[in-house]
Design an enzyme around this catalytic site. Structure first.
Site, PDB file in Angstrom:
ATOM      1  N   SER A  52       0.806  -1.220   0.000  1.00 34.93           N
ATOM      2  CA  SER A  52       0.000   0.000   0.000  1.00 34.93           C
ATOM      3  C   SER A  52       0.843   1.276   0.000  1.00 34.93           C
ATOM      4  O   SER A  52       0.342   2.352  -0.307  1.00 34.93           O
ATOM      5  CB  SER A  52      -0.946   0.024   1.207  1.00 34.93           C
ATOM      6  N   LYS A  93       1.061   4.294   6.754  1.00 37.02           N
ATOM      7  CA  LYS A  93       0.449   5.186   5.772  1.00 37.02           C
ATOM      8  C   LYS A  93       1.118   6.547   5.851  1.00 37.02           C
ATOM      9  O   LYS A  93       1.852   6.847   6.785  1.00 37.02           O
ATOM     10  CB  LYS A  93      -1.058   5.355   6.031  1.00 37.02           C
TER      11      LYS A  93
END
Length: 255
Positions: A52, A93
């Site tokens: 991701s 993230k």
């Protein structure tokens, strides 16, 4: 008499050399072990489980994440956090919005905007049409919260899929445990602070001390090796000098 003076001089040099080599080993041990100890206190090793954050960090990469509190987080930071609504497991993230920000995508040129200001994101993986997000969205980040996106905007499960949650997809600052500073394995270097966020209020965070830590460990190792090598090198050189003075052979009459 001359030989005696020369012997005393060489002996003095030898003692000084041994003292300096011992000092080099001692200082090297302090730097080497101290660097590792400092790193263990300052940094959290973490293996990234998904793609991701590709291309910045890939699945399976081993990263060094500096232990920080949530109030130290700035826009652009790549953080490790855990939140119950996101599966209650450590995740990695990038922070693109903090409390009070209006985060949206995409503008006329396909870019992310923060409070209406376009943000250039060279770290984002390719998406269809070169857009900063494969889905359009907009959110106002509540106070004390963070809006997080993955760099692989085509498949990352991030704040965009949690927009209907309380907080419009954001997570509390207190959920952050660390900030990624470098990819340790495979060696890929530092994870930089994006310049695009520097002009926004609060700016970007300062790099962590990972370069100092690595420098201390490397310098310590060199000092240890250099100090430990002094004695055998000095003996070899001394033996070569003595052989040179006698012509390499013992005179026949002296046997």
């Amino acid at each position: 008499m001359t030989g005696s003076v020369a012997g005393r001089t060489n002996g003095g040099h030898g003692r000084l050399g041994r003292v300096l080599s011992g000092l080099a080993v001692a200082v090297g041990c302090v730097l080497f072990l101290g660097g590792f100890a400092w790193g263990a206190v300052e940094y959290l090793p973490y293996t990234v489980p998904t793609d991701s954050m590709d291309p910045t960090v890939k699945a399976g990469d081993r990263v060094l994440a500096q232990r920080i509190s949530g109030d130290q987080v700035r826009r652009g930071d790549v953080v490790v956090f855990k939140d119950a609504e996101w599966g209650d497991m450590p995740m990695v993230k990038r922070v693109v919005g903090v409390g009070g920000d209006k985060v949206a995508c995409c503008d006329a040129e396909g870019r992310l905007t923060v409070d209406g200001k376009a943000v250039e994101e060279p770290y984002v993986g390719r998406t269809p049409g070169g857009l900063a997000s494969t889905t359009r969205f907009g959110a106002t980040v509540p106070k004390g919260q963070l809006f997080l996106l993955g760099d692989e905007r085509g498949g990352s499960l991030d704040s965009r899929v949690h927009l209907q949650d309380q907080g419009q997809g954001s997570v509390p600052r207190s959920s952050v445990t660390a900030r990624v500073d470098a990819v340790a394995w495979p060696p890929s270097g530092m994870v930089g602070r994006p310049a695009a966020f520097a002009a926004l209020p609060g700016g970007v965070s300062e790099p962590g001390p990972v370069r100092l830590l690595v420098g201390a460990v490397v310098l310590g190792a060199l000092l240890i090796l250099g100090g430990a090598a002094y004695e055998p090198v000095a003996r070899r050189l001394g033996g070569a000098r003595r052989t040179g003075r006698t012509g390499g052979e013992v005179p026949t009459g002296a046997r």
